[in-house]
Design a protein around this motif. Structure first.
Motif, short mmCIF file in Angstrom:
data_model
loop_
_atom_site.label_atom_id
_atom_site.label_comp_id
_atom_site.label_asym_id
_atom_site.label_seq_id
_atom_site.Cartn_x
_atom_site.Cartn_y
_atom_site.Cartn_z
N PRO A 5 0.80 -1.23 0.00
CA PRO A 5 0.00 0.00 0.00
C PRO A 5 0.84 1.28 0.00
CG PRO A 5 -0.90 -1.61 1.56
CD PRO A 5 0.41 -2.16 1.09
N VAL A 6 1.87 1.35 0.81
CA VAL A 6 2.65 2.59 0.85
C VAL A 6 3.46 2.74 -0.44
CG1 VAL A 6 4.64 1.60 2.10
CG2 VAL A 6 4.22 4.04 2.20
N ARG A 7 3.93 1.63 -1.01
CA ARG A 7 4.69 1.74 -2.25
C ARG A 7 3.78 2.13 -3.41
NH1 ARG A 7 6.60 -2.68 -3.91
NH2 ARG A 7 5.67 -4.08 -2.37
N ARG A 8 2.54 1.64 -3.39
CA ARG A 8 1.59 2.02 -4.43
C ARG A 8 1.25 3.52 -4.32
NH1 ARG A 8 -3.53 -0.02 -3.54
NH2 ARG A 8 -2.43 -1.70 -2.56
N ALA A 50 3.11 5.90 -3.00
CA ALA A 50 4.27 6.70 -3.41
C ALA A 50 4.43 6.67 -4.94
CB ALA A 50 5.53 6.17 -2.72
N ALA A 51 4.15 5.52 -5.55
CA ALA A 51 4.22 5.44 -7.01
C ALA A 51 3.23 6.42 -7.63
CB ALA A 51 3.93 4.01 -7.47
N GLY A 52 2.04 6.52 -7.04
CA GLY A 52 1.05 7.48 -7.53
C GLY A 52 1.53 8.91 -7.38
N TYR A 53 2.15 9.19 -6.24
CA TYR A 53 2.70 10.53 -5.99
C TYR A 53 3.66 10.93 -7.10
CZ TYR A 53 5.70 14.07 -3.82
OH TYR A 53 6.42 15.21 -3.58
N PHE A 54 4.59 10.05 -7.45
CA PHE A 54 5.55 10.37 -8.51
C PHE A 54 4.87 10.42 -9.88
CE2 PHE A 54 8.59 8.71 -5.29
CZ PHE A 54 9.45 9.79 -5.26
N SER A 55 3.95 9.49 -10.11
CA SER A 55 3.28 9.45 -11.42
C SER A 55 2.53 10.76 -11.68
CB SER A 55 2.32 8.26 -11.49
OG SER A 55 3.02 7.04 -11.34
N ARG A 56 1.91 11.31 -10.65
CA ARG A 56 1.19 12.59 -10.81
C ARG A 56 2.14 13.74 -11.10
NH1 ARG A 56 -1.67 10.20 -6.74
NH2 ARG A 56 -0.55 11.30 -5.09
N ARG A 57 3.43 13.53 -10.91
CA ARG A 57 4.42 14.57 -11.16
C ARG A 57 5.25 14.25 -12.41
NH1 ARG A 57 2.67 14.64 -6.32
NH2 ARG A 57 2.73 16.51 -5.00
N ASN A 58 4.61 13.65 -13.36
CA ASN A 58 5.24 13.41 -14.67
C ASN A 58 6.40 12.42 -14.60
OD1 ASN A 58 5.11 13.85 -17.42
ND2 ASN A 58 6.73 15.41 -17.38
N MET A 59 6.38 11.55 -13.57
CA MET A 59 7.37 10.47 -13.51
C MET A 59 6.60 9.17 -13.35
SD MET A 59 10.16 12.18 -10.88
CE MET A 59 9.06 13.32 -10.01
N PRO A 60 6.16 8.57 -14.45
CA PRO A 60 5.34 7.34 -14.34
C PRO A 60 6.11 6.30 -13.52
CG PRO A 60 5.53 8.09 -16.64
CD PRO A 60 6.47 8.92 -15.83
N PRO A 78 4.84 0.45 -8.19
CA PRO A 78 5.23 0.19 -6.80
C PRO A 78 6.57 -0.52 -6.66
CG PRO A 78 3.00 -0.66 -7.26
CD PRO A 78 3.54 -0.15 -8.54
N ASP A 79 6.99 -1.28 -7.69
CA ASP A 79 8.27 -1.98 -7.59
C ASP A 79 9.46 -1.05 -7.71
OD1 ASP A 79 6.91 -4.27 -7.26
OD2 ASP A 79 7.25 -5.07 -9.28
N GLN A 80 9.20 0.18 -8.11
CA GLN A 80 10.30 1.16 -8.21
C GLN A 80 10.52 1.91 -6.90
OE1 GLN A 80 8.46 2.39 -12.24
NE2 GLN A 80 10.31 3.62 -12.08
N ILE A 81 9.80 1.54 -5.85
CA ILE A 81 9.79 2.33 -4.62
C ILE A 81 10.38 1.57 -3.44
CG2 ILE A 81 8.25 3.40 -2.91
CD1 ILE A 81 8.27 4.93 -5.55
N VAL A 82 11.20 2.26 -2.65
CA VAL A 82 11.61 1.77 -1.33
C VAL A 82 11.38 2.91 -0.34
CG1 VAL A 82 13.53 0.98 0.13
CG2 VAL A 82 13.37 0.19 -2.23
N VAL A 83 10.68 2.63 0.76
CA VAL A 83 10.53 3.65 1.81
C VAL A 83 11.51 3.34 2.94
CG1 VAL A 83 8.14 4.26 1.27
CG2 VAL A 83 8.60 2.40 2.90
N GLY A 84 11.82 4.35 3.73
CA GLY A 84 12.78 4.18 4.82
C GLY A 84 12.56 5.22 5.90
N PRO A 85 13.30 5.09 7.02
CA PRO A 85 13.13 6.03 8.14
C PRO A 85 13.82 7.38 7.86
CG PRO A 85 14.74 4.35 8.72
CD PRO A 85 14.24 4.01 7.34
N GLY A 86 13.24 8.12 6.94
CA GLY A 86 13.82 9.39 6.48
C GLY A 86 14.51 9.17 5.14
N SER A 87 14.77 10.27 4.41
CA SER A 87 15.52 10.10 3.16
C SER A 87 17.02 9.97 3.45
CB SER A 87 15.24 11.24 2.18
OG SER A 87 15.54 12.48 2.73
#
Lengths: 421, 421
Positions: free
Chosen positions: B66-69, B71-81, B84-93
Motif C-alpha cells: 500500500p505505501v509503495r503504491r 508513493a508510485a502514484g505521488y511520482f506518477s502525478r508529477r510526470n514520472m510514471p 510500486p516496484d520502483q519504490i523503497v521507503v525508509g526512516p527518512g531520506s
C-alpha cells in the motif's frame, strides 16, 4: 550505466517475504525462519504511540532526556549503573550496531554461527569479519580458546581484530552464556585488548527467571558497549526502537559521540512518537513487567516443545534457555538424509520446505559450515494467527494445550518424525 | 582501550541542541540554523499514526504494497510514471541516501555549497566527495561547465567520480534550478556517464505554484534516482519518513535491490505506523493538497521577507523560490565587517550569535569557501512558539502581519540593520 551488482536481501527478511507470497498463493507453510515475536502490540504501548504524535520536531540526535533517563534506569536495575548521558536511542538496534562498526577502529570477531547481519554490517563498514566457533555449551560467544587462536593468527598475518561481538541470550542457538563463560570471554577480551559489543536484544527473554544473567558490561564495564531494544521482548519489531549503552569513561563517551555523529548524518534521531513509547517501556511499570514475564514464559514453553521434537527426531541440540530459537544438528541422521539427497544445510532447508512446507533458516546463512546439517528454527510465530489467539497463548498457564498451538506443534512433530523415518 | 577519535555531530543538529540549551538557560535566541518546518503535525496524519499502531510486525523491507503504491502514484502525478516496484521507503531520506552511497560504485560529485550530510555520508561509504561550485543563477546543481572540468581533472588524476547529487529545490540557497539548467546538467551527466541522485525533499515547497519544476528523472529517467520524504513538506521531521524512486530498467532495479539489501542489514524497514501515515499522505487527498499549498505559501512569504532584510542590509542574495532558506553573501560589507573583527563565515556566525542572539549556519559548514561571508538562514522556525500561533500563520492570508511573526521579523530587521551600520 554501470554494471549491475548482485545484492541480496538479508536472508531472514527475504524468506519472510517468500512465506508471505506462498501463503497468499494458498500454501500452508509453517514459518520457522524469521525471528519475529508474533504477538500483538500491548495496549498501553499503542496508547503511548498515539500520545506521542505531537512529537513531530527532530529533537536531540541521541534521543530526548526522558527516554535516555528511562533507558538508564532500565540498565541500572540490571546491575549496570547508568546515567542518561551514556545512552543513545535509534530506529532499532541494527542501525546502532552499524554505527558502532563505522566508529570503532579495527576488524571484528563474530561467533560462528551468529545472527546474519553482523558480517554484512562489518563489510559495509569496510571491516574484515573473523568468525570464531562457539563452545559446545552455548552460542552467542566465541569459544575463549578459539578466540585467542584466531586473534593471534590474524594479528600474525597482518590482520587487525579489535572488536568482539557477543549475543546474550543468543540468536541462533537460543542459549544463554553462563556467568563462568562470560567471565572467561571477558578475561580473554582484556588480555587481547578487544572492545566488547554485547547485543542483549533478547535480554528479557530468559525462560526460567532463576537462570543467572551476567552481562559482560558487569565484568568488563570499561570496554563493553551494550545494545538492546523493544523489537523482541515487547514484540515491536515493526516499530523499530533500539538503544545503546556506552561505558562511563572518556573512551566510552567518545564512542558515544561517534555514534551520535553517524546518527546525525544517517538517521537524525529515533522518531518522536517512538521515543514516547520507549520512555514508557524502559521505565518498566508493573504492567510492562508482567507482559515481559508472560512473554518469556510463553517463548520458553514453545521453544522447549520444538527442542523436544528435534531431539526426538534424532537431532542433537543445545537445550534452549533464552530467546525463541532452537538450533538442531541432524548430523546423527546424515546417512539417512543422504538417501533422500540431503547432504548439507541448504539441501536440508530446501527439503523441509518442498516436502513438508516447513521453512527454517539453514546454518549456512549464519556463517556456519555449509556441509553441516544444522538450521535455526524460530519458535516465536507459532502462537496463533489472530491477535486473539496470540493473547490467549500469552495468558495461558499451559499454552501447549491450546488447540491452535497444539495443532502446529503436532504438524511439526509429524514432519520431523517423517524426516527421521 | 583504543585512542578516542574526535567525532562531530552534523553541525545543523548540533546547533539545534545548542539553541535548546541556551533557551532553557533563559537566552532569547532567534534560531535560523536548523531546517525544520516548525509547524504542528496535521490532525489527519496523527490519526493515521494511531490507526497504524497494530502494525508491529516487520513486514517487507522495501515497505508494504500500500505505501509503495501510494508513493508510485505521488511520482506518477508529477510526470514520472512509476510502479510500486520502483519504490523503497525508509526512516527518512537520509538512510536511503546513505544506502545509495553504499550501493553505487565510484566517487561522488556534490554542489558547493550543499546540504551538510552529503559529504560525511560519502566518507562513511569510503568514497571521495568532489565539490563543484554552483552557478550564479541558483544552487542545488553544479555549474555544468565546472562539472565537466572537475570530472575530467579527477579522472585524469586517477579519481573515479560516477555519481552527481542534485537538490531541487535547494538547501541551502532556497532556489530551484530552472528547466534549462536541469536539461543542461542532465546532458553533462549523460556525456560523462554519471548517475544522478536527485534529492527532492523540498519538492512540494515551491513558493509560486506557477514556477515550472522539471525533475532530472523526466529528462534522464534511465540514470536518475529520486529521494523525497515527508519531513519538510508536511513538517514531520521527527517522524522520519522517506522514499526513494528507482529507474524502471534492469540497472535501476538492481540498485533498488542493493538499497533493499543494505536496508535489510541496517534498518529492517520503515516503522509500520509510519508506513500507514505515508500511504495516506502520498495518496494526497484534498486536505493534504491544501495543507501542502498553505505550507508552501507560508514558507515563501517568510523566506522572501528574510531575503529582503538581508538585501536591505547590503548583502547580495539569490531570491528564494523554493524550500525555506536564504543564503546571503555579505561580501559587499567585507571592509565594514573587518572593523568588527569579522573576516570569515565562522566569524560572522559567531558575531551574529554573540552580539545579536541570532544563530545562522556559516557557509563553511556546507562546503563553501571558509573565507567568504556567507551563511544559510532557515526561515521555517519563525511561525510562532505555540501550535496555535503556527496554525494561525499557516491559515493567514498575510502571515507577515501577524504580531508573532512581525515581532521576530522586526528583530531580524533591526539586527541586520545594526550589522550594516
Amino acid at each position: 550505466m554501470p554494471e549491475a551488482t548482485l545484492w541480496r536481501t538479508s536472508p531472514n527478511l527475504a524468506l519472510n517475504q517468500l512465506v508471505a507470497e506462498r501463503r497468499a498463493a494458498g500454501d500452508d507453510v509453517v514459518h520457522l525462519a524469521f525471528g519475529e515475536s508474533r504477538l500483538p502490540a500491548f495496549g498501553p504501548l499503542t496508547e503511548r504511540l498515539a500520545r506521542g504524535a505531537d512529537r513531530n520536531a527532530y529533537g536531540p540526535v541521541a534521543g530526548g532526556e526522558p527516554v535516555r533517563r528511562a533507558a538508564a534506569g532500565y540498565f541500572s536495575r540490571r546491575n549496570m549503573p547508568t546515567g542518561p548521558d551514556q545512552i543513545v536511542v535509534g530506529p532499532g538496534s541494527k542501525p546502532l550496531l552499524m554505527a558502532l562498526q563505522h566508529v570503532l577502529p579495527g576488524d571484528v570477531l563474530i561467533p560462528r554461527p551468529a545472527w546474519n547481519s553482523y558480517v554484512p554490517q562489518a563489510r559495509l563498514a569496510g571491516k574484515t569479519a573473523f568468525e570464531v566457533p562457539i563452545p559446545s555449551e552455548c552460542g552467542g560467544i566465541p569459544d575463549p580458546a578459539a578466540l585467542r587462536d584466531v586473534v593471534r593468527q590474524a594479528r600474525a598475518a597482518g590482520g587487525d581484530p579489535r572488536i568482539v561481538v557477543l549475543t546474550l541470550p543468543d540468536n541462533p542457538t537460543g542459549t544463554l552464556a553462563p556467568p563462568a563463560l562470560v567471565r572467561e570471554i571477558c578475561a580473554a577480551a582484556e588480555e587481547l585488548d578487544l572492545v566488547i559489543i554485547s547485543d542483549e536484544i533478547y535480554r528479557d527473554i530468559v525462560h526460567d527467571p532463576a537462570t543467572p544473567f551476567l552481562s559482560p558490561a558487569e565484568v568488563a564495564p570499561e570496554r563493553t558497549i551494550v545494545t538492546n531494544g523493544l523489537s523482541k521482548t515487547l514484540a515491536l519489531g515493526g516499530w523499530r526502537i533500539g538503544v545503546c549503552r556506552f561505558p562511563d569513561n572518556a573512551w566510552g563517551l567518545s564512542v558515544r559521540d561517534g555514534v551520535t555523529s553517524v546518527a546525525s548524518e544517517v538517521w537524525s534521531t529515533l522518531a518522536g512518537p517512538m521515543q514516547e513509547v520507549a520512555a514508557y517501556a524502559f521505565a518498566e511499570p508493573e504492567e510492562i513487567r508482567q507482559r515481559l514475564s508472560a512473554s518469556a514464559r510463553l517463548h520458553g514453553a514453545v521453544a522447549r516443545a520444538v527442542y523436544e521434537i528435534m531431539v526426538d527426531a534424532g537431532a542433537t541440540c543445545r537445550p534452549p534457555t533464552g530467546g525463541f530459537y532452537v538450533y538442531p544438528d541432524f548430523e546423527p541422521l546424515r546417512t539417512h538424509l543422504a538417501w533422500r539427497g540431503v547432504t548439507d544445510s541448504a539441501g536440508l532447508q530446501r527439503h523441509l520446505l518442498d516436502t513438508y512446507g516447513v521453512l527454517v533458516l539453514g546454518g549456512h546463512h549464519l556463517g556456519d559450515d555449509a556441509g553441516a546439517l544444522r538450521f535455526k528454527a524460530a519458535t516465536s510465530m507459532l502462537y496463533g494467527e489472530t491477535a486473539e489467539e496470540q493473547e490467549r497463548s500469552l495468558a495461558a498457564a499451559d499454552p501447549l494445550a491450546l488447540p491452535h498451538v497444539e495443532r502446529v506443534l503436532s504438524r511439526l512433530k509429524e514432519t520431523f518424525t517423517k524426516l527421521s523415518q
